[in-house]
Design a protein around this motif. Structure first.
Motif, mmCIF file in Angstrom:
data_model
loop_
_atom_site.group_PDB
_atom_site.id
_atom_site.type_symbol
_atom_site.label_atom_id
_atom_site.label_comp_id
_atom_site.label_asym_id
_atom_site.label_seq_id
_atom_site.Cartn_x
_atom_site.Cartn_y
_atom_site.Cartn_z
ATOM 1 N N GLN A 168 0.384 -1.477 0.103
ATOM 2 C CA GLN A 168 -0.259 0.400 0.070
ATOM 3 C C GLN A 168 0.920 1.199 0.105
ATOM 4 O OE1 GLN A 168 -3.250 -0.097 -0.446
ATOM 5 N NE2 GLN A 168 -2.583 -2.573 -0.649
ATOM 6 N N GLN A 169 1.913 0.982 -0.118
ATOM 7 C CA GLN A 169 3.017 2.089 0.504
ATOM 8 C C GLN A 169 3.508 2.968 -1.053
ATOM 9 O OE1 GLN A 169 7.239 2.423 1.439
ATOM 10 N NE2 GLN A 169 6.340 1.071 3.137
ATOM 11 N N ALA A 170 2.770 4.234 -1.147
ATOM 12 C CA ALA A 170 2.546 5.209 -2.751
ATOM 13 C C ALA A 170 4.446 5.059 -3.252
ATOM 14 C CB ALA A 170 2.701 6.214 -1.977
ATOM 15 N N SER A 171 5.212 5.352 -2.253
ATOM 16 C CA SER A 171 6.796 5.583 -3.385
ATOM 17 C C SER A 171 6.932 4.213 -3.616
ATOM 18 C CB SER A 171 7.831 5.275 -2.435
ATOM 19 O OG SER A 171 7.772 4.303 -1.300
ATOM 20 N N LEU A 172 6.227 2.752 -3.172
ATOM 21 C CA LEU A 172 6.971 1.548 -3.621
ATOM 22 C C LEU A 172 6.017 1.414 -4.964
ATOM 23 C CD1 LEU A 172 7.031 -0.587 -0.589
ATOM 24 C CD2 LEU A 172 9.305 -0.175 -2.917
ATOM 25 N N GLN A 173 4.280 2.251 -4.764
ATOM 26 C CA GLN A 173 3.326 1.436 -6.124
ATOM 27 C C GLN A 173 4.568 2.614 -7.240
ATOM 28 O OE1 GLN A 173 -0.323 2.621 -4.175
ATOM 29 N NE2 GLN A 173 -0.306 1.430 -2.810
ATOM 30 N N ALA A 174 4.554 3.533 -7.140
ATOM 31 C CA ALA A 174 5.394 4.351 -8.192
ATOM 32 C C ALA A 174 6.005 3.769 -8.375
ATOM 33 C CB ALA A 174 5.924 5.558 -7.575
ATOM 34 N N LEU A 175 7.280 2.266 -7.989
ATOM 35 C CA LEU A 175 8.032 2.304 -8.698
ATOM 36 C C LEU A 175 7.026 0.473 -9.630
ATOM 37 C CD1 LEU A 175 10.867 1.774 -6.183
ATOM 38 C CD2 LEU A 175 10.683 2.701 -7.776
ATOM 39 N N PHE A 176 5.901 0.136 -8.682
ATOM 40 C CA PHE A 176 6.047 -1.054 -9.234
ATOM 41 C C PHE A 176 4.207 -1.113 -9.722
ATOM 42 C CE2 PHE A 176 9.111 -2.649 -5.806
ATOM 43 C CZ PHE A 176 10.059 -3.096 -7.353
ATOM 44 N N PRO A 177 4.127 -0.582 -10.988
ATOM 45 C CA PRO A 177 2.108 -0.471 -11.381
ATOM 46 C C PRO A 177 1.941 -1.578 -10.700
ATOM 47 C CG PRO A 177 4.025 0.421 -12.349
ATOM 48 C CD PRO A 177 5.129 -0.305 -12.015
ATOM 49 N N GLY A 178 0.461 -1.585 -10.266
ATOM 50 C CA GLY A 178 -0.635 -2.534 -9.932
ATOM 51 C C GLY A 178 0.671 -3.760 -8.161
ATOM 52 N N LEU A 179 1.133 -2.602 -7.957
ATOM 53 C CA LEU A 179 1.509 -3.775 -6.790
ATOM 54 C C LEU A 179 0.601 -3.744 -5.555
ATOM 55 C CD1 LEU A 179 3.884 -4.526 -5.222
ATOM 56 C CD2 LEU A 179 4.046 -2.317 -4.375
ATOM 57 N N ALA A 180 -1.006 -2.121 -5.977
ATOM 58 C CA ALA A 180 -1.483 -3.126 -4.786
ATOM 59 C C ALA A 180 -2.611 -3.783 -4.722
ATOM 60 C CB ALA A 180 -2.711 -1.782 -4.460
ATOM 61 N N GLN A 181 -2.679 -4.608 -5.627
ATOM 62 C CA GLN A 181 -3.798 -5.276 -6.033
ATOM 63 C C GLN A 181 -2.615 -7.020 -5.989
ATOM 64 O OE1 GLN A 181 -2.912 -2.727 -8.601
ATOM 65 N NE2 GLN A 181 -5.058 -2.303 -7.558
ATOM 66 N N LEU A 182 -1.738 -6.652 -5.964
ATOM 67 C CA LEU A 182 -0.417 -8.619 -5.385
ATOM 68 C C LEU A 182 -0.043 -8.921 -4.064
ATOM 69 C CD1 LEU A 182 2.174 -7.316 -7.762
ATOM 70 C CD2 LEU A 182 0.110 -8.346 -8.068
ATOM 71 N N GLY A 183 -1.118 -8.217 -2.884
ATOM 72 C CA GLY A 183 -0.998 -8.330 -1.475
ATOM 73 C C GLY A 183 -1.396 -9.708 -1.043
ATOM 74 N N ASN A 184 -1.638 -10.288 -0.254
ATOM 75 C CA ASN A 184 -1.716 -11.862 -0.387
ATOM 76 C C ASN A 184 -2.710 -12.302 1.214
ATOM 77 O OD1 ASN A 184 -2.886 -14.231 -1.698
ATOM 78 N ND2 ASN A 184 -1.461 -14.462 -1.686
ATOM 79 N N VAL A 185 -3.420 -11.106 2.005
ATOM 80 C CA VAL A 185 -3.773 -11.024 3.186
ATOM 81 C C VAL A 185 -4.884 -11.647 3.106
ATOM 82 C CG1 VAL A 185 -3.995 -10.360 5.743
ATOM 83 C CG2 VAL A 185 -1.923 -10.102 3.982
ATOM 84 N N ALA A 186 -4.889 -11.132 2.304
ATOM 85 C CA ALA A 186 -7.043 -11.532 2.299
ATOM 86 C C ALA A 186 -7.379 -12.824 2.025
ATOM 87 C CB ALA A 186 -7.774 -10.553 1.404
ATOM 88 N N ALA A 187 -6.451 -13.372 1.399
ATOM 89 C CA ALA A 187 -6.584 -14.444 0.967
ATOM 90 C C ALA A 187 -6.217 -15.549 1.372
ATOM 91 C CB ALA A 187 -5.584 -15.376 -0.372
ATOM 92 N N VAL A 188 -5.005 -15.591 2.439
ATOM 93 C CA VAL A 188 -4.129 -16.149 3.448
ATOM 94 C C VAL A 188 -5.654 -16.210 4.370
ATOM 95 C CG1 VAL A 188 -3.148 -16.678 5.111
ATOM 96 C CG2 VAL A 188 -1.828 -15.442 3.115
ATOM 97 N N GLU A 189 -6.029 -15.096 4.804
ATOM 98 C CA GLU A 189 -6.881 -14.894 5.798
ATOM 99 C C GLU A 189 -8.704 -15.523 5.501
ATOM 100 O OE1 GLU A 189 -7.541 -10.808 6.786
ATOM 101 O OE2 GLU A 189 -6.011 -11.290 7.857
ATOM 102 N N SER A 190 -9.057 -15.491 4.000
ATOM 103 C CA SER A 190 -9.936 -16.359 3.930
ATOM 104 C C SER A 190 -9.312 -18.226 3.715
ATOM 105 C CB SER A 190 -10.003 -16.689 2.666
ATOM 106 O OG SER A 190 -11.359 -17.042 1.792
#
Length: 193
Positions: free
Chosen positions: A61-83
């Motif tokens: 969710q970090q803006a500076s990293l999202q700028a380096l890696f477009p689409g990063l915000a959609q890649l996190g896996n926490v919700a899937a692990v919690e499911s």
């Protein structure tokens, strides 16, 4: 490999080379833990995965990293692990003492490399979960392939890594971050197993 040889590699390949021992030791430790021997051990594996992905979540969710890696915000896996945890009737609560805190942006690149790279290895793990009757729809969602496919997803991430313009010092921090991510995973695995 000689120093000159390393310098001609792409950044992603230099990361891989610098962390190959760390990566192999994590693979070995995971297999020794026998996380797919039964549903209880798999539950412990999910707890391990939850701590790791929850530690990673702020980076996605970090803006500076999202700028380096477009689409990063959609890649996190926490919700899937919690499911997956809920599918097994397990709590999604975590002892916050177990979580890692990654504050350096360049080290964070190394952590992301480990996390995204683990999706390639997850193909083998996903097959193992099916022996326990888990799959993308129930209990093993976080190990399922990315919608665009594992290889295509990884190639895209590697291309973004290789497109970064880092100083030697920044690159060294990224490598340090990757090594820290592998060490953190091993420490957390030992806690749960």
């Amino acid at each position: 490999m000689m120093k000159e040889g390393i310098d001609t590699l792409t950044f992603a390949k230099r990361l891989k080379y610098a962390t190959r021992v760390n990566h192999d030791s994590v693979d070995s430790l995971v297999m020794q833990a026998e996380p797919f021997a039964n549903a209880d051990r798999y539950g412990q594996f999910l707890r391990l995965q939850h701590v790791f992905h929850l530690s990673m979540a702020p980076l996605y969710q970090q803006a500076s990293l999202q700028a380096l890696f477009p689409g990063l915000a959609q890649l996190g896996n926490v919700a899937a692990v919690e499911s997956d945890l809920r599918n097994l009737g397990l709590s999604t609560e975590v002892d916050t003492e177990l979580l890692a805190s990654i504050t350096n942006a360049y080290q964070a690149i190394g952590w992301l490399y480990c996390c995204e790279g683990s999706n390639m290895g997850a193909a083998f793990l996903y097959k193992e979960t099916q022996k326990l009757q888990f799959d993308a729809g129930h209990g093993a969602k976080h190990l399922a392939a990315h919608p665009e496919g594992r290889a295509a997803h990884w190639r895209n991430f590697v291309a973004q890594l290789d497109a970064l313009t880092l100083t030697q010092e920044q690159e060294a921090l990224a490598i340090q971050g990757a090594k820290e991510a592998f060490a953190f995973y091993k420490k957390t695995l030992t806690h749960f197993f």
